[in-house]
Design a protein around this motif. Structure first.
Motif, PDB file in Angstrom:
ATOM      1  N   ILE A 185       0.869  -1.179   0.000  1.00  0.00           N
ATOM      2  CA  ILE A 185       0.000   0.000   0.000  1.00  0.00           C
ATOM      3  C   ILE A 185       0.906   1.229   0.000  1.00  0.00           C
ATOM      4  N   ALA A 186       0.879   1.995  -1.085  1.00  0.00           N
ATOM      5  CA  ALA A 186       1.703   3.195  -1.188  1.00  0.00           C
ATOM      6  C   ALA A 186       0.898   4.399  -0.718  1.00  0.00           C
ATOM      7  N   ALA A 298       2.659  -9.145   5.809  1.00  0.00           N
ATOM      8  CA  ALA A 298       1.495  -9.382   4.950  1.00  0.00           C
ATOM      9  C   ALA A 298       1.108  -8.100   4.214  1.00  0.00           C
ATOM     10  N   THR A 299       1.195  -6.974   4.917  1.00  0.00           N
ATOM     11  CA  THR A 299       0.921  -5.671   4.296  1.00  0.00           C
ATOM     12  C   THR A 299       2.113  -4.755   4.529  1.00  0.00           C
ATOM     13  N   VAL A 300       2.634  -4.200   3.440  1.00  0.00           N
ATOM     14  CA  VAL A 300       3.788  -3.304   3.528  1.00  0.00           C
ATOM     15  C   VAL A 300       3.354  -1.915   3.074  1.00  0.00           C
ATOM     16  N   TYR A 301       3.429  -0.951   3.989  1.00  0.00           N
ATOM     17  CA  TYR A 301       3.112   0.435   3.653  1.00  0.00           C
ATOM     18  C   TYR A 301       4.382   1.130   3.154  1.00  0.00           C
ATOM     19  N   LEU A 302       4.297   1.705   1.957  1.00  0.00           N
ATOM     20  CA  LEU A 302       5.418   2.442   1.366  1.00  0.00           C
ATOM     21  C   LEU A 302       5.051   3.921   1.430  1.00  0.00           C
ATOM     22  N   VAL A 303       5.728   4.640   2.308  1.00  0.00           N
ATOM     23  CA  VAL A 303       5.335   6.015   2.632  1.00  0.00           C
ATOM     24  C   VAL A 303       6.391   6.986   2.127  1.00  0.00           C
ATOM     25  N   GLY A 304       5.962   8.007   1.371  1.00  0.00           N
ATOM     26  CA  GLY A 304       6.956   8.969   0.906  1.00  0.00           C
ATOM     27  C   GLY A 304       6.425   9.940  -0.119  1.00  0.00           C
ATOM     28  N   ALA A 305       7.343  10.491  -0.890  1.00  0.00           N
ATOM     29  CA  ALA A 305       7.026  11.542  -1.853  1.00  0.00           C
ATOM     30  C   ALA A 305       6.380  10.968  -3.117  1.00  0.00           C
ATOM     31  N   PRO A 306       5.528  11.752  -3.776  1.00  0.00           N
ATOM     32  CA  PRO A 306       4.817  11.266  -4.966  1.00  0.00           C
ATOM     33  C   PRO A 306       5.745  10.829  -6.099  1.00  0.00           C
ATOM     34  N   GLU A 307       6.961  11.424  -6.165  1.00  0.00           N
ATOM     35  CA  GLU A 307       7.856  11.079  -7.279  1.00  0.00           C
ATOM     36  C   GLU A 307       8.364   9.636  -7.210  1.00  0.00           C
ATOM     37  N   ALA A 308       8.071   8.942  -6.110  1.00  0.00           N
ATOM     38  CA  ALA A 308       8.490   7.542  -5.990  1.00  0.00           C
ATOM     39  C   ALA A 308       7.494   6.580  -6.636  1.00  0.00           C
ATOM     40  N   ARG A 309       6.374   7.099  -7.160  1.00  0.00           N
ATOM     41  CA  ARG A 309       5.304   6.212  -7.626  1.00  0.00           C
ATOM     42  C   ARG A 309       5.763   5.237  -8.704  1.00  0.00           C
ATOM     43  N   ALA A 311       8.678   4.120  -9.463  1.00  0.00           N
ATOM     44  CA  ALA A 311       9.628   3.142  -8.922  1.00  0.00           C
ATOM     45  C   ALA A 311       8.895   2.063  -8.130  1.00  0.00           C
ATOM     46  N   ILE A 312       7.923   2.489  -7.320  1.00  0.00           N
ATOM     47  CA  ILE A 312       7.148   1.537  -6.517  1.00  0.00           C
ATOM     48  C   ILE A 312       6.365   0.591  -7.426  1.00  0.00           C
ATOM     49  N   GLU A 313       5.739   1.144  -8.456  1.00  0.00           N
ATOM     50  CA  GLU A 313       4.964   0.311  -9.393  1.00  0.00           C
ATOM     51  C   GLU A 313       5.856  -0.709 -10.082  1.00  0.00           C
ATOM     52  N   ALA A 314       7.079  -0.273 -10.464  1.00  0.00           N
ATOM     53  CA  ALA A 314       8.012  -1.194 -11.131  1.00  0.00           C
ATOM     54  C   ALA A 314       8.444  -2.311 -10.184  1.00  0.00           C
ATOM     55  N   LEU A 315       8.716  -1.964  -8.937  1.00  0.00           N
ATOM     56  CA  LEU A 315       9.124  -2.975  -7.955  1.00  0.00           C
ATOM     57  C   LEU A 315       7.991  -3.957  -7.664  1.00  0.00           C
ATOM     58  N   ALA A 316       6.772  -3.434  -7.500  1.00  0.00           N
ATOM     59  CA  ALA A 316       5.625  -4.300  -7.218  1.00  0.00           C
ATOM     60  C   ALA A 316       5.401  -5.296  -8.358  1.00  0.00           C
ATOM     61  N   GLU A 317       5.537  -4.791  -9.585  1.00  0.00           N
ATOM     62  CA  GLU A 317       5.359  -5.674 -10.748  1.00  0.00           C
ATOM     63  C   GLU A 317       6.448  -6.742 -10.781  1.00  0.00           C
ATOM     64  N   LEU A 319       8.198  -7.911  -8.296  1.00  0.00           N
ATOM     65  CA  LEU A 319       8.066  -8.833  -7.169  1.00  0.00           C
ATOM     66  C   LEU A 319       6.746  -9.600  -7.190  1.00  0.00           C
ATOM     67  N   GLU A 320       5.889  -9.242  -8.161  1.00  0.00           N
ATOM     68  CA  GLU A 320       4.574  -9.873  -8.304  1.00  0.00           C
ATOM     69  C   GLU A 320       3.756  -9.728  -7.023  1.00  0.00           C
ATOM     70  N   VAL A 321       3.787  -8.498  -6.485  1.00  0.00           N
ATOM     71  CA  VAL A 321       3.033  -8.171  -5.271  1.00  0.00           C
ATOM     72  C   VAL A 321       1.947  -7.169  -5.645  1.00  0.00           C
ATOM     73  N   PRO A 322       0.674  -7.426  -5.278  1.00  0.00           N
ATOM     74  CA  PRO A 322      -0.391  -6.466  -5.593  1.00  0.00           C
ATOM     75  C   PRO A 322      -0.137  -5.128  -4.912  1.00  0.00           C
ATOM     76  N   LEU A 323      -0.499  -4.041  -5.601  1.00  0.00           N
ATOM     77  CA  LEU A 323      -0.194  -2.699  -5.113  1.00  0.00           C
ATOM     78  C   LEU A 323      -1.427  -1.809  -5.126  1.00  0.00           C
ATOM     79  N   GLU A 324      -1.635  -1.097  -4.018  1.00  0.00           N
ATOM     80  CA  GLU A 324      -2.640  -0.026  -3.933  1.00  0.00           C
ATOM     81  C   GLU A 324      -1.879   1.286  -3.802  1.00  0.00           C
ATOM     82  N   VAL A 325      -2.259   2.292  -4.579  1.00  0.00           N
ATOM     83  CA  VAL A 325      -1.591   3.594  -4.478  1.00  0.00           C
ATOM     84  C   VAL A 325      -2.593   4.644  -4.017  1.00  0.00           C
ATOM     85  N   HIS A 326      -2.256   5.354  -2.958  1.00  0.00           N
ATOM     86  CA  HIS A 326      -3.078   6.462  -2.469  1.00  0.00           C
ATOM     87  C   HIS A 326      -2.230   7.728  -2.514  1.00  0.00           C
ATOM     88  N   VAL A 327      -2.659   8.701  -3.304  1.00  0.00           N
ATOM     89  CA  VAL A 327      -1.945   9.976  -3.386  1.00  0.00           C
ATOM     90  C   VAL A 327      -2.680  10.993  -2.519  1.00  0.00           C
TER      91      VAL A 327
END
Length: 660
Positions: A185-186, A298-309, A311-317, A319-327
Motif C-alpha cells: 500500500i503506497a 502481509a501488508t507493507v506500507y510504502l510512505v513517501g514523496a509522490p515522485e516515488a510512484r 519506482a514503486i509500481e516497477a518494484l511491485a510488478e 516482485l509480483e506483489v499487488p499494489l494499492e496507491v493512495h496519493v
C-alpha cells in the motif's frame, strides 16, 4: 695455444673476427660472435627437448658480453682469442643449456595447467635479436606468462563470480518475504499530508509489525508513538532497534528501527517503510531496496514523496506483489511570501531559519539571539536526543525561532509557521551547488503544521535566495528511476565470491561484486560507497577475516573528522590483535571540551556501541558507551542553551547592537 696462423691479423676488426670464428670453429659449436646494440657479445644456439617439445634457442650466456666496440677494436687478436676461448668453454655451454632446460620445463608446466601450448611463450627463444643475457630474457617471458595467467584467472574469477550471484534472483534471496503472500500500500504525498500518520495508525492496530526509519531520530519518535498508542485499550509491547541502541521489550510484538536493521526472518502483519523516495539515494538507497524486497509482512506500507510512484509500481510488478496507491494532498496550504525577509528584525516567532552548515547555523543563532529572540538549534551532527530536546523547546514555546540545517526536513514535527532560507546553495561533498527542487519542497513543506497553522509560508532571507526558492517551488520534481535499484553487498555474497575465487582482499571482493556479478537486465544494480572502498584498502593491510573487515567498513562514523578516524583505526587495530577494547572515560573531560569536541565524542561513543553489538567479545562496554553518549548529548544540549543565553546577555549589555 698454437701460434700458427693460416690468416694473419689485419687492421680490419671485421676480418680479424671472421678469422677467429673460423679458427675457433665457433659456428660448428653453435656459437656466434655478434656486434649489436653497442656491444660485442657471444650467442649460443641449441635445442631443448622436453615431453615431446623441441625448443630451439639462441641466447646470450651470463658472461656472453665481451666488450664495447671501441674497447674491442683496441684489443689485439691474441687477447680477443683468449677472451672468446674463456667464455665459450664446454662448462659455459653446458651451464646455459641446463638453465634453458629448467626454464623450458617450468614454462611448459605452468602453461599446461591452463591448457595452453607452451610454444606460445617459448618460440621467441630462437627469434630474439638482443644482447640481453638469458636470465633477463627468461624474466621477460615469465612475466608474459604471469600476466597471461593473471588475465586468465581474472576472467575465470569474473565468470565464477557471475555464476555465483545473479541479481535477477535478488528478491528470491529473502526466503520469508518471497514465499509469503504480501500486499503493498503506497501512501504518497508532500510533507504535512498525513501519510505517515495513516501508516502508523495501521501499524498500531496490527497484531505485529515493524516501522523502518531513515534516521535514528524518526525510529525513536515512532517507537514512542507506538508506546503511547492504545488501539485496543492496551499498550503495545514495542522494541527500539537501531545500529547503536537496543531497547528490547519482553514479548514485543512491534519494532521501531532504522531501515538497515530490518530483520528479514521475523514475519509480521504490517511493515511501514518511511521516506520511500530514498530508493534513489546515492549512498543508502540499497537499504530501501532490501526493505521493499525483504520486509516479511502481509501488508507493507510504502510512505513517501509522490515522485516515488513509478519506482514503486516497477518494484511491485517485478516482485509480483499487488499494489494499492493512495496519493494524498497537503492538509494546510503552502505559499511563498511576497518578498524576502531582508532584515533580522523581520523574523518572527514560529520561524524556522535554514542554513546548510553547522558553522552557519551557529552564526545565525547568535545573530538572532542578539536581537532578543530565543533560539532552538537543530543540525545533523547532533545526536537524536539533542535534536529532539531542542525541537521540544521550540514546540513548547521556550524558543521563539528554530535555526537548523535540512535535518529539519525529515522527521521532527514542529509547529513551524514559516521557513526562511538563508541560502539555496549547499555543499554536496564535492562542491557547492544549488539544492534540488525535491529538497527545497521537502524543507518548505515543514511550514504550516496542520492543526496549528492555517497556512504555511516560505521566504528567502535575501532577494536572490527568495527568487531561487520561488523557482524551485514551481519546478516539477523528476521521478525516482524505475530501474537500476541499488543492491549493496551482503557478507554472504562476499563469502560466496571468496569461495569461488579464493580472494580474501575486501577491496577485490567489493570490486568483483560491483564489476563481475550478473546483472541480466539492470533492474537491480550493485553499489558500494566510496567511503567503504577507501576503508577496505586500509583494512586489507591488517590480519582480519573477510567478515571482520566487512563489518569494520560499515561502522557509522565519519572518517573526515580526525578524532573519529583515529578512534576507528584504533578499534580496527585492536580487533586485528584480538585485543579487548574497553572504554576508559574521564568523568570530567566533557567540561573541558568545546561544542564540536563534545558532539564528536558523542558520535564516537555511539559508534563504539554499534561495534559492541556486533563484536561484544572485543568491545564489551556497550552499556557504558550508551550512558556516555547520553551524557555527551546532555552536555551538547546544555552548551547550546548556555551559548544561546550568553548571546542574549551580550545583546542586553550592548544595547541591542545589530550585526546584520
Amino acid at each position: 695455444m698454437s701460434e700458427h696462423r693460416d690468416h694473419p691479423p689485419s687492421d680490419n676488426t671485421e676480418d680479424d673476427d671472421a678469422y677467429l670464428e673460423r679458427e675457433l670453429a665457433l659456428s660448428r659449436r653453435g656459437i656466434e660472435l655478434v656486434k649489436m646494440e653497442g656491444r660485442v657479445f657471444l650467442r649460443f644456439s641449441g635445442e631443448v627437448r622436453y615431453e615431446g617439445l623441441r625448443v630451439p634457442y639462441r641466447l646470450v650466456p651470463a658472461r656472453g658480453v665481451l666488450a664495447k666496440p671501441s674497447k674491442w677494436r683496441k684489443m689485439d687478436l691474441l687477447a680477443r682469442r683468449e677472451l672468446i676461448e674463456e667464455r665459450t668453454s664446454e662448462d659455459a655451454i653446458a651451464r646455459l643449456h641446463a638453465e634453458t632446460e629448467e626454464f623450458v620445463q617450468d614454462i611448459a608446466e605452468d602453461a599446461d595447467e591452463f591448457g595452453w601450448n607452451p610454444m606460445l611463450f617459448l618460440d621467441v627463444l630462437d627469434e630474439l635479436e638482443t644482447s640481453e643475457p638469458a636470465e633477463f630474457v627468461f624474466q621477460r617471458i615469465s612475466q608474459r606468462l604471469t600476466h597471461a595467467v593473471e588475465r586468465e584467472q581474472e576472467e575465470r574469477h569474473a565468470a565464477r563470480t557471475k555464476e555465483s550471484i545473479n541479481l535477477a534472483e535478488y528478491p528470491q534471496s529473502f526466503d520469508v518475504a518471497s514465499r509469503m503472500p504480501r500486499k503493498f500500500i503506497a501512501l504518497l504525498g508532500p510533507t504535512n499530508s498525513g501519510k505517515t500518520h495513516r501508516a502508523m495508525e495501521a501499524l498500531a492496530k496490527a497484531s505485529s509489525g515493524v516501522y523502518l526509519a531513515p534516521l535514528r531520530l524518526l525510529a525513536l519518535e515512532n517507537y514512542e508513538r507506538l508506546q503511547a498508542a492504545r488501539p485496543h485499550g492496551e499498550e503495545i509491547k514495542v522494541s527500539l532497534i537501531t545500529g547503536e541502541e537496543r531497547r528490547l521489550a519482553e514479548g514485543a510484538t512491534h519494532v521501531a528501527s532504522t531501515v538497515e536493521m530490518l530483520d528479514t526472518k521475523r514475519q509480521v502483519e504490517v511493515a511501514v517503510i518511511d521516506e520511500i523516495q530514498m530508493l534513489a539515494d546515492r549512498d543508502r538507497g540499497a537499504a530501501w531496496t532490501t526493505a521493499v524486497c525483504g520486509a516479511p509482512a502481509a501488508t507493507v506500507y510504502l510512505v513517501g514523496a509522490p515522485e516515488a510512484r513509478r519506482a514503486i509500481e516497477a518494484l511491485a510488478e517485478r516482485l509480483e506483489v499487488p499494489l494499492e496507491v493512495h496519493v494524498l494532498k497537503r492538509m494546510a496550504p503552502l505559499a511563498m511570501e511576497d518578498s524576502p525577509v531582508r532584515k533580522l528584525s523581520n523574523l518572527r516567532r514560529g520561524d524556522a531559519v535554514i542554513a546548510f552548515s553547522r558553522r552557519d547555523v551557529l552564526m545565525w543563532r547568535d545573530m538572532i539571539t542578539e536581537k532578543g529572540l530565543s533560539v532552538a538549534t537543530v543540525y545533523g551532527n547532533l545526536s537524536p536526543e539533542v535534536r529532539r530536546a531542542q525541537a521540544e523547546r521550540f514546540r513548547e514555546g521556550q524558543a521563539d525561532i528554530v535555526v537548523g540545517t535540512d535535518a529539519l526536513a525529515m522527521g521532527l514535527n514542529m509547529p513551524i509557521a514559516r521557513i526562511v532560507m538563508t541560502t539555496a546553495v549547499k555543499y554536496n561533498g564535492y562542491e557547492e551547488e544549488e539544492i534540488s527542487a525535491a529538497l527545497a519542497k521537502q524543507i518548505a513543506g515543514r511550514a504550516g503544521r496542520y492543526g496549528v497553522h492555517e497556512e504555511g509560508f516560505v521566504a528567502g532571507y535575501d532577494d536572490e535566495t527568495h527568487s531561487v526558492m520561488r523557482s524551485l517551488m514551481k519546478e516539477k520534481i523528476p521521478p525516482v528511476p524505475a530501474t537500476g535499484f541499488a543492491v549493496a553487498p551482503s557478507l554472504e555474497q562476499l563469502h560466496r565470491i571468496s569461495s569461488v575465487t579464493g580472494e580474501t582482499s575486501l577491496v577485490k571482493l567489493l570490486k568483483r561484486f560491483v564489476h563481475n556479478i550478473d546483472v541480466p537486465d539492470g533492474f537491480f544494480y550493485p553499489r558500494i560507497t566510496e567511503e567503504q572502498n577507501e576503508r577496505a584498502e586500509w583494512l586489507d593491510t591488517l590480519p582480519l577475516s573477510v567478515a571482520e573487515k566487512f563489518m569494520l567498513s560499515l561502522v557509522p562514523i565519519s572518517t573526515k573528522v580526525p578524532m573519529l578516524q583515529s578512534a576507528w583505526e584504533h578499534w580496527a587495530l585492536s580487533l586485528a590483535k584480538k585485543k579487548v577494547c574497553k572504554l576508559t572515560p574521564h568523568p570530567q573531560q566533557l567540561f573541558y571540551m568545546n561544542l564540536q569536541e563534545v558532539e564528536d565524542t558523542c558520535r564516537m561513543y555511539s559508534a563504539y556501541a554499534w561495534l559492541g553489538y556486533r563484536e561484544p567479545e572485543f568491545f564489551p562496554s556497550i552499556e557504558q558507551a550508551q550512558e556516555l553518549a547520553r551524557e555527551a548529548s546532555e552536555r551538547v544540549d546544555s552548551l547550546l542553551q548556555q551559548q544561546n543565553a550568553a548571546a542574549r546577555q551580550r545583546r542586553g549589555e550592548g544595547g541591542g547592537r545589530r550585526r546584520r
